[in-house]
Design an enzyme around this catalytic site. Structure first.
Site, PDB file in Angstrom:
ATOM      1  N   GLY A  26       0.843  -1.209   0.000  1.00 17.08           N
ATOM      2  CA  GLY A  26       0.000   0.000   0.000  1.00 17.08           C
ATOM      3  C   GLY A  26       0.867   1.243   0.000  1.00 17.08           C
ATOM      4  N   ALA A  27       2.030   1.147  -0.676  1.00 16.49           N
ATOM      5  CA  ALA A  27       3.029   2.221  -0.599  1.00 16.49           C
ATOM      6  C   ALA A  27       2.614   3.486  -1.340  1.00 16.49           C
ATOM      7  CB  ALA A  27       4.364   1.721  -1.159  1.00 16.49           C
ATOM      8  N   GLY A  77      -0.417   4.686  -1.029  1.00  8.54           N
ATOM      9  CA  GLY A  77      -1.636   5.136  -0.336  1.00  8.54           C
ATOM     10  C   GLY A  77      -1.391   6.287   0.633  1.00  8.54           C
ATOM     11  N   ASP A  78      -2.494   6.696   1.220  1.00  5.71           N
ATOM     12  CA  ASP A  78      -2.506   7.851   2.100  1.00  5.71           C
ATOM     13  C   ASP A  78      -1.713   7.640   3.397  1.00  5.71           C
ATOM     14  OD1 ASP A  78      -3.704  10.324   1.742  1.00  5.71           O
ATOM     15  OD2 ASP A  78      -4.981   9.943   3.508  1.00  5.71           O
ATOM     16  N   ARG A  91       0.194  -1.874  -6.792  1.00  2.48           N
ATOM     17  CA  ARG A  91      -0.012  -2.394  -8.142  1.00  2.48           C
ATOM     18  C   ARG A  91       0.558  -1.440  -9.197  1.00  2.48           C
ATOM     19  NH1 ARG A  91      -4.129  -5.671 -10.761  1.00  2.48           N
ATOM     20  NH2 ARG A  91      -4.986  -6.171  -8.737  1.00  2.48           N
ATOM     21  N   ASP A 117      -3.009  -0.119  17.011  1.00  4.74           N
ATOM     22  CA  ASP A 117      -4.046   0.819  17.420  1.00  4.74           C
ATOM     23  C   ASP A 117      -3.252   2.083  17.665  1.00  4.74           C
ATOM     24  OD1 ASP A 117      -5.591   2.532  19.095  1.00  4.74           O
ATOM     25  OD2 ASP A 117      -6.926   0.845  19.452  1.00  4.74           O
ATOM     26  N   HIS A 118      -3.332   3.036  16.756  1.00  3.34           N
ATOM     27  CA  HIS A 118      -2.347   4.117  16.836  1.00  3.34           C
ATOM     28  C   HIS A 118      -2.502   4.966  18.099  1.00  3.34           C
ATOM     29  CE1 HIS A 118      -5.507   6.689  15.136  1.00  3.34           C
ATOM     30  NE2 HIS A 118      -4.781   7.730  15.498  1.00  3.34           N
ATOM     31  N   ASP A 133     -15.378   2.088  14.409  1.00  2.00           N
ATOM     32  CA  ASP A 133     -14.218   2.873  13.996  1.00  2.00           C
ATOM     33  C   ASP A 133     -13.428   3.390  15.207  1.00  2.00           C
ATOM     34  OD1 ASP A 133     -12.687   4.214  11.909  1.00  2.00           O
ATOM     35  OD2 ASP A 133     -13.551   6.091  12.656  1.00  2.00           O
ATOM     36  N   HIS A 135      -9.829   2.391  19.926  1.00  2.00           N
ATOM     37  CA  HIS A 135      -9.175   3.464  20.693  1.00  2.00           C
ATOM     38  C   HIS A 135      -9.800   3.685  22.076  1.00  2.00           C
ATOM     39  CE1 HIS A 135      -7.514   3.987  16.815  1.00  2.00           C
ATOM     40  NE2 HIS A 135      -8.391   4.840  16.331  1.00  2.00           N
ATOM     41  N   LYS A 183     -11.373  19.480  18.304  1.00  2.00           N
ATOM     42  CA  LYS A 183     -10.605  18.237  18.136  1.00  2.00           C
ATOM     43  C   LYS A 183      -9.835  18.011  19.430  1.00  2.00           C
ATOM     44  CE  LYS A 183      -7.869  15.024  16.352  1.00  2.00           C
ATOM     45  NZ  LYS A 183      -8.368  13.664  16.203  1.00  2.00           N
TER      46      LYS A 183
HETATM   47  C1  BG6 Z   1      -8.792   6.474  13.102  1.00  2.00           C
HETATM   48  C2  BG6 Z   1     -10.218   6.520  12.622  1.00  2.00           C
HETATM   49  O1  BG6 Z   1      -8.512   5.231  13.666  1.00  2.00           O
HETATM   50  O2  BG6 Z   1      -8.579   7.501  14.071  1.00  2.00           O
HETATM   51  C3  BG6 Z   1     -10.556   7.896  12.076  1.00  2.00           C
HETATM   52  O3  BG6 Z   1     -10.410   5.539  11.615  1.00  2.00           O
HETATM   53  C4  BG6 Z   1     -10.205   8.968  13.066  1.00  2.00           C
HETATM   54  O4  BG6 Z   1     -11.931   7.948  11.740  1.00  2.00           O
HETATM   55  C5  BG6 Z   1      -8.784   8.812  13.592  1.00  2.00           C
HETATM   56  O5  BG6 Z   1     -10.341  10.231  12.428  1.00  2.00           O
HETATM   57  C6  BG6 Z   1      -8.481   9.785  14.724  1.00  2.00           C
HETATM   58  O6  BG6 Z   1      -7.125   9.725  15.052  1.00  2.00           O
HETATM   59  P1  BG6 Z   1      -6.357  10.972  15.674  1.00  2.00           P
HETATM   60  O7  BG6 Z   1      -4.995  10.481  15.986  1.00  2.00           O
HETATM   61  O8  BG6 Z   1      -6.375  12.051  14.638  1.00  2.00           O
HETATM   62  O9  BG6 Z   1      -7.161  11.397  16.878  1.00  2.00           O
END
Ligand code: BG6
Length: 494
Positions: A12-13, A15-16, A46, A181-182, A239, A244, A350
């Site tokens: 997926g290199a 990709g976003d 690809r 899970d970032h 999501d 998270h 945010k």
């Molecule tokens: C992602 C979700 O895992 O986390 C997105 O798929 C969301 O919908 C994003 O916008 C939020 O991450 P962060 O680090 O910007 O708070």
């Protein structure tokens, strides 16, 4: 310390995720000496692309998204040397054989000891087939380690997650699988255990005798952007809540691990998840969980579309873009303490914050009747500002007998900058070192799914509980009632 040398395969290199997160993270690691010279990155997708074009993409992404700049030509040139690109049809095993040949060249050129890190920035339904082709194409036979790094979502519900896991287990052992899970890569999420277990202030109070409630807010100002196709099938529950929110909750709630070892920490997290009180039925879900969807609204006088008007979203979609819930953890420590969680898109701010609200001091002769004491709070600011603050009561200067809440703040991001290091930087570095603490283990994923599946199935039965909220507002009105019923209110986030 530099991670052990490895070939990094980026599926997926083009990709976003690669552009926004992965290339910049690799460059920061290189700049800081956490990647030595014994590594190579193979970009895979690809689309045909030359090595030069690929390196130009990487350069551009660093310019746009990395906290370090690539303009020190010598450093950039050395870094870029390690990047090659190969066009790959992931359904065709022959391509994987070619990739294996390319890998041998890279091993020899950069003196790499046969270690392989496969990063799948791909749609989850491809994780299984790609893993089979890696195995059948001979990519897993070198003498070094193999590690698989995968993005969420890990399944759509417990059943599909189980199937996916069974496929991966045919090729990789659990300890070779690094599920991202970032949020676990965020500094302040990692800081929860330190704040909890390294402070005499907090540790003795971390229970139902002293904590009145916990509030976890993860609010976003963005809508679904260009991800309508994915999001409309997923919704906020899958999501954000399944991953998270559940991860942050388990870090707040878990018992102290016996050692700071990945398995011991993950054992405690999964125990906390297992103690979540499951919703008994539809009525129970409706009483404790609120779902919303944004309708037309505005932010800073700018009109905003409703969710149903977004690209690739069904015009009669019942998908939730907002979830708030009252959750209980039925164990000795937390009996009776509500955890309120909320997350949504198109909210006014945010932010990610975790508020621990302490019980008040007993009514006493000193203050009784004369003051409405505000409760003490401990607040973790996870994102975008990072730090903690506490709210305590103090005397108002110059006035007799007036008590006011004051805050004491540790602002980490004011000192070292926001998002430093970036979550992906931490996670790639950890995966390359085989440090799995901040990746989700299969039993955590399964437990979280089984909890949210009950909510999803109640919602499937009855669509009437979906509430609409104007884009740019704080969500459906019911979210306030949820807390008011228990005598609490949401603490405003900053
Ligand atoms: C992602 C979700 O895992 O986390 C997105 O798929 C969301 O919908 C994003 O916008 C939020 O991450 P962060 O680090 O910007 O708070």
């Amino acid at each position: 310390i530099a991670a052990a040398g490895a070939v990094y395969y980026l599926f997926g290199a083009t990709g976003d995720l690669a552009r926004r997160k992965l290339f910049p993270a690799l460059f920061s690691l290189y700049k800081e000496g956490k990647l030595a010279e014994d590594f190579a990155v193979v970009g895979l997708a690809r689309r045909p692309r030359t090595n030069e074009q690929f390196r130009a993409d990487v350069y551009e992404s660093i310019g746009e998204f990395c906290r370090y700049k690539a303009d020190e030509t010598e450093l950039w040139n050395r870094f870029a040397e390690h990047f090659v690109y190969m066009s790959l049809d992931i359904n065709n095993v022959d391509g994987f054989r070619q990739l294996n040949n390319l890998t041998e060249e890279l091993d020899a050129k950069f003196d790499i000891p046969g270690n392989r890190l496969f990063y799948l920035a791909l749609a989850p339904d491809l994780f299984g087939p790609v893993s089979f082709n890696m195995r059948d194409g001979g990519l897993l036979e070198s003498k070094g380690w193999n590690r698989l790094v995968i993005e969420k979502p890990f399944g759509y519900d417990l059943e599909s997650a189980r199937k996916l896991n069974a496929q991966l287990n045919q090729v990789f052992k659990e300890e070779e699988i690094f599920r991202i899970d970032h949020y676990l890569g965020k500094e302040m999420v990692q800081n929860i255990e330190v704040i909890r277990f390294a402070n005499a202030f907090f540790e003795p109070l971390w229970n139902n005798k002293h904590i009145a409630n916990v509030q976890i807010t993860l609010s976003e100002t963005v809508g679904v952007e260009e991800r309508g196709g994915y999001y409309d099938k997923s919704g906020a529950l899958r999501d954000m809540v399944q991953n998270h929110m559940m991860q942050m909750l388990s870090m707040i709630a878990m018992e102290p691990p016996s050692r700071l070892h990945p398995e011991d920490i993950r054992d405690e997290k999964v125990k906390a998840l297992r103690s979540l009180r499951p919703f008994a039925n539809e009525e129970d879900v409706n009483k404790n969980v609120i779902r919303g969807q944004y309708s037309e609204g505005s932010s800073k006088n700018k009109p905003l579309n409703g969710y149903r008007q977004e690209d690739s979203v069904q015009s009669d979609s019942m998908t939730e873009t907002y979830v708030a819930a009252r959750v209980f953890i039925d164990n000795f420590r937390w009996a009776g303490v509500p955890f309120y969680i909320r997350t949504g898109k198109r909210l006014p701010v945010k932010t990610t914050e975790i508020v621990i609200e302490f019980k008040n001091v007993p009514n006493n002769v000193l203050f009784a009747g004369r003051h409405n004491l505000a409760p003490n709070l401990l607040v973790f600011r996870v994102n975008p500002m990072e730090g903690i603050y506490i709210k305590i009561n103090a005397k108002k200067p110059g006035v007799d007998n007036v008590v006011q809440p004051v805050s004491m703040e540790f602002c980490q991001s004011c000192m070292i900058g926001i998002n430093t290091p970036e979550a992906y930087e931490r996670l790639i570095y950890d995966a390359a070192r085989g440090e799995s603490t901040y990746f989700t283990r299969w039993d955590e994923v399964a437990q979280a799914w089984s909890y949210v599946d009950r909510i999803a199935s109640a919602w499937r039965e009855d669509s009437s509980s979906l509430q609409f909220y104007p884009a740019g507002s704080w969500g459906p009105e019911q979210m306030d009632k949820l807390l008011a019923e228990d005598g609490f209110h949401w603490w405003t986030v900053n």
